[in-house]
Design a protein around this motif. Structure first.
Motif, PDB file in Angstrom:
ATOM      1  N   MET A   1      -8.783 -23.631  32.558  1.00  0.00           N
ATOM      2  CA  MET A   1      -9.372 -22.637  33.425  1.00  0.00           C
ATOM      3  C   MET A   1     -10.770 -23.068  33.815  1.00  0.00           C
ATOM      4  SD  MET A   1      -9.745 -18.585  32.702  1.00  0.00           S
ATOM      5  CE  MET A   1      -8.022 -18.525  32.329  1.00  0.00           C
ATOM      6  N   TYR A   2     -11.585 -23.431  32.853  1.00  0.00           N
ATOM      7  CA  TYR A   2     -12.938 -23.911  33.127  1.00  0.00           C
ATOM      8  C   TYR A   2     -12.938 -25.429  33.041  1.00  0.00           C
ATOM      9  CZ  TYR A   2     -14.163 -19.195  31.456  1.00  0.00           C
ATOM     10  OH  TYR A   2     -14.250 -17.849  31.260  1.00  0.00           O
ATOM     11  N   GLY A   3     -13.994 -26.052  33.572  1.00  0.00           N
ATOM     12  CA  GLY A   3     -14.198 -27.459  33.314  1.00  0.00           C
ATOM     13  C   GLY A   3     -14.466 -27.639  31.826  1.00  0.00           C
ATOM     14  N   VAL A   4     -14.233 -28.837  31.303  1.00  0.00           N
ATOM     15  CA  VAL A   4     -14.380 -29.076  29.863  1.00  0.00           C
ATOM     16  C   VAL A   4     -15.766 -28.679  29.357  1.00  0.00           C
ATOM     17  CG1 VAL A   4     -14.396 -30.854  28.076  1.00  0.00           C
ATOM     18  CG2 VAL A   4     -12.627 -30.879  29.816  1.00  0.00           C
ATOM     19  N   GLY A  80     -10.944  -5.000  20.686  1.00  0.00           N
ATOM     20  CA  GLY A  80      -9.578  -4.555  20.427  1.00  0.00           C
ATOM     21  C   GLY A  80      -8.641  -4.730  21.610  1.00  0.00           C
ATOM     22  N   LEU A  81      -8.927  -5.733  22.467  1.00  0.00           N
ATOM     23  CA  LEU A  81      -8.126  -5.948  23.665  1.00  0.00           C
ATOM     24  C   LEU A  81      -6.984  -6.921  23.418  1.00  0.00           C
ATOM     25  CD1 LEU A  81     -11.096  -6.338  26.169  1.00  0.00           C
ATOM     26  CD2 LEU A  81      -9.487  -4.416  26.075  1.00  0.00           C
ATOM     27  N   SER A  82      -5.938  -6.784  24.183  1.00  0.00           N
ATOM     28  CA  SER A  82      -4.874  -7.779  24.206  1.00  0.00           C
ATOM     29  C   SER A  82      -5.450  -9.015  24.882  1.00  0.00           C
ATOM     30  CB  SER A  82      -3.683  -7.232  25.006  1.00  0.00           C
ATOM     31  OG  SER A  82      -2.729  -8.233  25.195  1.00  0.00           O
ATOM     32  N   ALA A  83      -5.283 -10.172  24.263  1.00  0.00           N
ATOM     33  CA  ALA A  83      -5.886 -11.400  24.788  1.00  0.00           C
ATOM     34  C   ALA A  83      -4.915 -12.559  24.622  1.00  0.00           C
ATOM     35  CB  ALA A  83      -7.200 -11.692  24.076  1.00  0.00           C
ATOM     36  N   VAL A  84      -4.796 -13.375  25.673  1.00  0.00           N
ATOM     37  CA  VAL A  84      -3.865 -14.492  25.697  1.00  0.00           C
ATOM     38  C   VAL A  84      -4.610 -15.746  26.115  1.00  0.00           C
ATOM     39  CG1 VAL A  84      -1.816 -15.414  26.882  1.00  0.00           C
ATOM     40  CG2 VAL A  84      -1.924 -12.988  26.299  1.00  0.00           C
ATOM     41  N   ALA A  85      -4.394 -16.832  25.376  1.00  0.00           N
ATOM     42  CA  ALA A  85      -4.968 -18.115  25.773  1.00  0.00           C
ATOM     43  C   ALA A  85      -4.170 -18.644  26.956  1.00  0.00           C
ATOM     44  CB  ALA A  85      -4.913 -19.104  24.611  1.00  0.00           C
ATOM     45  N   GLY A  86      -4.877 -18.978  28.034  1.00  0.00           N
ATOM     46  CA  GLY A  86      -4.175 -19.471  29.205  1.00  0.00           C
ATOM     47  C   GLY A  86      -5.130 -20.032  30.229  1.00  0.00           C
ATOM     48  N   ASP A  87      -4.604 -20.946  31.025  1.00  0.00           N
ATOM     49  CA  ASP A  87      -5.330 -21.618  32.088  1.00  0.00           C
ATOM     50  C   ASP A  87      -5.040 -20.885  33.394  1.00  0.00           C
ATOM     51  OD1 ASP A  87      -5.791 -23.452  34.293  1.00  0.00           O
ATOM     52  OD2 ASP A  87      -5.940 -25.046  32.800  1.00  0.00           O
ATOM     53  N   ALA A  88      -6.049 -20.608  34.187  1.00  0.00           N
ATOM     54  CA  ALA A  88      -5.858 -19.895  35.452  1.00  0.00           C
ATOM     55  C   ALA A  88      -4.957 -20.669  36.410  1.00  0.00           C
ATOM     56  CB  ALA A  88      -7.213 -19.625  36.114  1.00  0.00           C
ATOM     57  N   VAL A 102      -7.940  -9.189  38.028  1.00  0.00           N
ATOM     58  CA  VAL A 102      -9.387  -9.185  38.248  1.00  0.00           C
ATOM     59  C   VAL A 102      -9.959 -10.493  37.710  1.00  0.00           C
ATOM     60  CG1 VAL A 102      -9.878  -7.965  36.075  1.00  0.00           C
ATOM     61  CG2 VAL A 102     -11.497  -7.817  37.957  1.00  0.00           C
ATOM     62  N   ILE A 103     -10.914 -11.038  38.448  1.00  0.00           N
ATOM     63  CA  ILE A 103     -11.661 -12.226  38.000  1.00  0.00           C
ATOM     64  C   ILE A 103     -13.137 -11.881  38.214  1.00  0.00           C
ATOM     65  CG2 ILE A 103     -12.070 -14.698  38.280  1.00  0.00           C
ATOM     66  CD1 ILE A 103      -9.303 -14.901  39.634  1.00  0.00           C
ATOM     67  N   VAL A 104     -13.856 -11.699  37.117  1.00  0.00           N
ATOM     68  CA  VAL A 104     -15.250 -11.246  37.206  1.00  0.00           C
ATOM     69  C   VAL A 104     -16.191 -12.344  36.717  1.00  0.00           C
ATOM     70  CG1 VAL A 104     -16.930  -9.540  36.416  1.00  0.00           C
ATOM     71  CG2 VAL A 104     -14.593  -8.832  36.936  1.00  0.00           C
ATOM     72  N   ASP A 105     -17.074 -12.788  37.596  1.00  0.00           N
ATOM     73  CA  ASP A 105     -18.114 -13.769  37.265  1.00  0.00           C
ATOM     74  C   ASP A 105     -17.549 -15.060  36.678  1.00  0.00           C
ATOM     75  OD1 ASP A 105     -19.692 -11.610  37.984  1.00  0.00           O
ATOM     76  OD2 ASP A 105     -20.374 -11.181  35.960  1.00  0.00           O
ATOM     77  N   ALA A 106     -16.295 -15.379  37.000  1.00  0.00           N
ATOM     78  CA  ALA A 106     -15.658 -16.558  36.413  1.00  0.00           C
ATOM     79  C   ALA A 106     -15.039 -17.488  37.445  1.00  0.00           C
ATOM     80  CB  ALA A 106     -14.575 -16.125  35.418  1.00  0.00           C
ATOM     81  N   PHE A 107     -14.811 -17.024  38.654  1.00  0.00           N
ATOM     82  CA  PHE A 107     -14.095 -17.838  39.639  1.00  0.00           C
ATOM     83  C   PHE A 107     -14.805 -19.169  39.883  1.00  0.00           C
ATOM     84  CE2 PHE A 107     -12.576 -18.977  43.936  1.00  0.00           C
ATOM     85  CZ  PHE A 107     -11.212 -18.961  43.689  1.00  0.00           C
ATOM     86  N   HIS A 108     -16.123 -19.162  39.883  1.00  0.00           N
ATOM     87  CA  HIS A 108     -16.875 -20.406  40.138  1.00  0.00           C
ATOM     88  C   HIS A 108     -16.708 -21.439  39.033  1.00  0.00           C
ATOM     89  CE1 HIS A 108     -19.787 -17.831  37.969  1.00  0.00           C
ATOM     90  NE2 HIS A 108     -20.287 -18.959  37.497  1.00  0.00           N
ATOM     91  N   HIS A 109     -16.222 -21.027  37.868  1.00  0.00           N
ATOM     92  CA  HIS A 109     -15.997 -21.960  36.762  1.00  0.00           C
ATOM     93  C   HIS A 109     -14.623 -22.639  36.836  1.00  0.00           C
ATOM     94  CE1 HIS A 109     -19.612 -20.995  34.565  1.00  0.00           C
ATOM     95  NE2 HIS A 109     -19.337 -19.708  34.656  1.00  0.00           N
ATOM     96  N   LEU A 110     -13.730 -22.156  37.682  1.00  0.00           N
ATOM     97  CA  LEU A 110     -12.374 -22.698  37.730  1.00  0.00           C
ATOM     98  C   LEU A 110     -12.366 -24.051  38.438  1.00  0.00           C
ATOM     99  CD1 LEU A 110     -10.430 -19.445  38.688  1.00  0.00           C
ATOM    100  CD2 LEU A 110     -11.124 -20.256  36.420  1.00  0.00           C
ATOM    101  N   PRO A 111     -11.897 -25.113  37.771  1.00  0.00           N
ATOM    102  CA  PRO A 111     -11.940 -26.436  38.378  1.00  0.00           C
ATOM    103  C   PRO A 111     -10.998 -26.597  39.558  1.00  0.00           C
ATOM    104  CG  PRO A 111     -10.889 -26.556  36.232  1.00  0.00           C
ATOM    105  CD  PRO A 111     -11.409 -25.155  36.387  1.00  0.00           C
TER     106      PRO A 111
END
Length: 195
Positions: A1-4, A80-88, A102-111
């Motif tokens: 999802m993010y760069g390394v 206490g949220l449901s959370a899943v490891a995954g790449d966008a 929803v993608i909040v303050d994270a879209f710019h990190h997606l390679p």
């Protein structure tokens, strides 16, 4: 999802992240969700990290998706949220699995932003809504943020609200710019006839 480099950064700062970041803008997100043409029962918070955006939302079943294990631990244990490891770019969900994303303050990190948008289109049910909250690189504060993130080695790729809305339209969304400024919100409703 993010760069390394971005993943390592977020894993390191996960314990402090919620202490230094402001809360997500619930009203701006709600204005985007209001555009949905279907009930929102299942929501994915992509790049959701510690669940900061999910904490500003009420109502639907929310799953936080992120590649930073440190951030996901905060989402699970701290909120206490449901959370899943995954790449966008390869979301671990079936087609039409969500009513909203929803993608909040994270879209710019997606390679690979194109792959991420294609995956959102795949997992979002027709008439569902994608809401992206981002930073405008042409705003004076946005220019400072771009310079700062690049200075610490992040591979951030910022988009203007108009460019992001155009990209959403091109892949099957009816896009709207909900608000503008340093932080802006773009929402897109998935058209019925397109994935």
């Amino acid at each position: 999802m993010y760069g390394v480099g971005d993943v390592r950064f977020f894993d390191r700062i996960a314990p402090l992240y919620d202490l230094v970041m402001p809360s997500a803008s619930g009203p701006a997100l709600a204005a985007g969700f209001d555009l949905a043409e279907r009930p929102i029962d299942r929501l994915l918070d992509v790049g959701g990290g510690s669940g900061r955006a999910a904490a500003a939302l009420t109502g639907p079943e929310i799953t936080v998706v992120d590649v930073s294990m440190g951030m996901l631990t905060r989402a699970r244990a701290g909120r206490g949220l449901s959370a899943v490891a995954g790449d966008a770019g390869r979301l671990p969900f079936r087609d039409d699995a969500a009513d909203a994303v929803v993608i909040v303050d994270a879209f710019h990190h997606l390679p690979d932003q194109g792959a991420a948008l294609a995956e959102v289109a795949r997992v979002l049910a027709p008439s569902g809504v994608l809401v992206i909250r981002e930073f405008d690189p042409t705003h004076p504060l946005g220019r400072a943020l771009v310079a700062g993130e690049h200075a610490i080695g992040m591979g951030s790729q910022f988009r203007t609200p108009d460019a992001l809305a155009t990209d959403l339209d091109a892949i099957g969304f009816d896009a709207s710019i909900v608000d503008r400024g340093f932080g802006y919100t773009v929402a897109g409703v998935r058209r019925e006839s397109e994935p």
